[in-house]
Enzyme design. Structure first.
Site, short mmCIF file in Angstrom:
data_model
loop_
_atom_site.label_atom_id
_atom_site.label_comp_id
_atom_site.label_asym_id
_atom_site.label_seq_id
_atom_site.Cartn_x
_atom_site.Cartn_y
_atom_site.Cartn_z
N ARG A 8 0.85 -1.20 0.00
CA ARG A 8 0.00 0.00 0.00
C ARG A 8 0.87 1.24 0.00
NH1 ARG A 8 -4.90 -1.87 4.15
NH2 ARG A 8 -5.37 -3.80 3.02
N ARG A 15 1.77 1.54 10.23
CA ARG A 15 1.31 1.93 8.89
C ARG A 15 2.52 1.86 7.96
NH1 ARG A 15 -3.39 4.82 7.44
NH2 ARG A 15 -3.75 5.33 9.63
N GLU A 39 -7.13 -0.47 14.61
CA GLU A 39 -7.80 -1.46 13.77
C GLU A 39 -6.88 -2.65 13.48
OE1 GLU A 39 -8.62 -2.11 9.13
OE2 GLU A 39 -9.11 -0.09 9.85
N SER A 81 -10.89 -6.12 9.56
CA SER A 81 -12.09 -5.58 8.91
C SER A 81 -12.77 -6.73 8.20
CB SER A 81 -11.72 -4.50 7.88
OG SER A 81 -11.24 -3.35 8.51
N ARG A 113 0.37 -6.19 11.42
CA ARG A 113 0.04 -5.15 12.40
C ARG A 113 -0.34 -5.74 13.76
NH1 ARG A 113 -4.32 -0.35 11.30
NH2 ARG A 113 -2.69 0.37 9.88
#
Length: 423
Positions: A260, A275, A347, A350, A387
């Protein structure tokens, strides 16, 4: 893309979805106008084409001046037919282009933006480090003490937001992802190692080349994209196929590296591995009949929570607001673990119900009892990712900088109970 029949029959539902997302409801009217022009042009074309065929029969039977007059009319009619056909094709391109710009129709998500989520519940107990007599270290300090994370050499080799997981750090990630894959297999998922480069049609079909295109790495020379999740490859796995769901949903667990660009996230979570540009993930993906999608969504959430229980993390479940949904999602639930040093929730998982949105774009269908075909529903959910190491280190740390290994991961680390700092 959204169902064109829904757009025609219930445009207010789509307009309301656009407003809930904070998107432009005028796209709905533009699409309806283009669709009306397309249908009108097609009707005119078919009428003129029928007249053209009838005139052709008359020409074959005529002679002399009558035939010459008919031929003139035929030529003029042919020009009209060609013009109406061109109009219909142009309107169809407009309809398709507009439909691709309209995100999936929100289904039950709260309205609003990123901060307008609803907390559904809290699970687990947040540690009181003050009562235990020490201040918690953050995951990077812990990871460096364990010789588990090396950000400096990651930046030296690849640039900012890259890292090395070394020694026990590498083993911890493998332990986490293997535990996730074992849980998925036990639940009936087919394990998959997926491609991380995909064609534009696949990336576009899953909805990642719309408003989120700037987050995707594009290899221009090859016209291929690096995926940010194995959801992309798994969604494309059955593209242009009719699949059999008579025995229940088709469930896949994809293990892949993910990439990403993190465009627009300057200054956010720049310390450590929260991140980053590259990470690993095990992703659940399900194809199911549309009417079963909501129930399947709850099942995916339950499997995520079972995995969080294995690593013994306190977390909350949120119902993501419409304005924070991805293009393809009609509804999304996140599980966010408590991060002690930042005193906030982070987070970790998801799970999204994409209803028939992706399947329409990718032409994934099932055959119904009456012999017709229809788009299936697709859903996805995170079962483990790099993460998670952040939350595991911070929540299970001890005063001396060691980290207790959650019981659910010990079998994957040779029975190791504590990760010890390296002198």
């Amino acid at each position: 893309m959204i169902d064109l029949r829904l757009l025609r029959d219930n445009p207010d539902v789509v307009r309301a979805s656009q407003q809930a997302r904070g998107d432009d409801p005028a796209l709905v009217d533009a699409a309806l106008d283009a669709d009306a022009r397309r249908r009108s042009s097609l009707t005119d074309y078919e009428t003129l084409r029928a007249e053209q065929k009838a005139l052709g029969k008359q020409v074959a039977q005529a002679s002399g001046d009558e035939k010459a007059e008919l031929l003139t009319r035929t030529k003029h009619l042919a020009e009209q037919v060609k013009a109406r056909q061109s109009d219909a094709a142009q309107a169809e391109r407009e309809v398709d282009g507009l439909l691709y710009r309209i995100p999936n129709v929100v289904d039950g998500a709260p309205a609003g933006g990123e901060e307008d989520f609803e907390v559904l519940r809290h699970e687990g107990t947040i540690r009181d480090f003050a009562a235990e007599g020490f201040a918690p270290r953050d995951h990077l300090e812990l990871g460096e003490g364990l010789r588990a994370i090396d950000m400096a050499r990651g930046a030296k080799v690849s640039g900012a937001r890259f890292y090395f997981l070394t020694g026990i750090g590498a083993r911890l990630e493998l332990a986490l992802l293997n535990a996730a894959m074992d849980q998925a297999v036990a639940a009936g998922f087919t394990p998959m190692i997926t491609p991380t480069l995909v064609k534009p049609d696949t990336m576009r079909g899953t909805g990642f080349l719309g408003s989120h295109a700037d987050e995707v790495y594009h290899l221009e020379k090859d016209d291929q994209y690096l995926v940010g999740t194995s959801e992309v490859a798994l969604a494309g796995y059955h593209a242009d196929e009719i699949i059999d769901l008579s025995d229940g949903p088709r469930r896949y667990a994809g293990w892949s590296a993910c990439y990403r660009r993190e465009a627009g996230s300057h200054g956010k979570d720049v310390r450590g591995i929260i991140r980053v540009h590259q990470f690993h993930k095990v992703e659940m993906f399900s194809y199911c009949p549309p009417e079963e999608a909501a129930a399947e969504h709850q099942r995916l959430l339950a499997w995520e929570e079972a995995m969080l229980a294995k690593v013994e993390l306190p977390y909350r479940v949120i119902d993501t607001a419409a304005g924070d949904l991805g293009t393809s999602a009609a509804r999304k639930f996140d599980c966010e673990a408590w991060l002690p040093t930042q005193e906030r929730f982070l987070e970790l998982t998801s799970t999204s119900n994409c209803t028939t949105f992706q399947a329409r774009r990718l032409a994934v269908r099932e055959r119904t009892a009456d012999g017709t075909t229809r788009p299936v529903a697709t859903l996805n959910g995170t079962l483990g990712t790099t993460r998670w190491i952040v939350a595991i280190l911070e929540n299970h740390q001890q005063a001396d900088g060691s980290v207790r290994v959650p019981e659910g991961l010990r079998p994957y680390l040779g029975g190791l109970e504590v990760l010890e700092p390296v002198a």
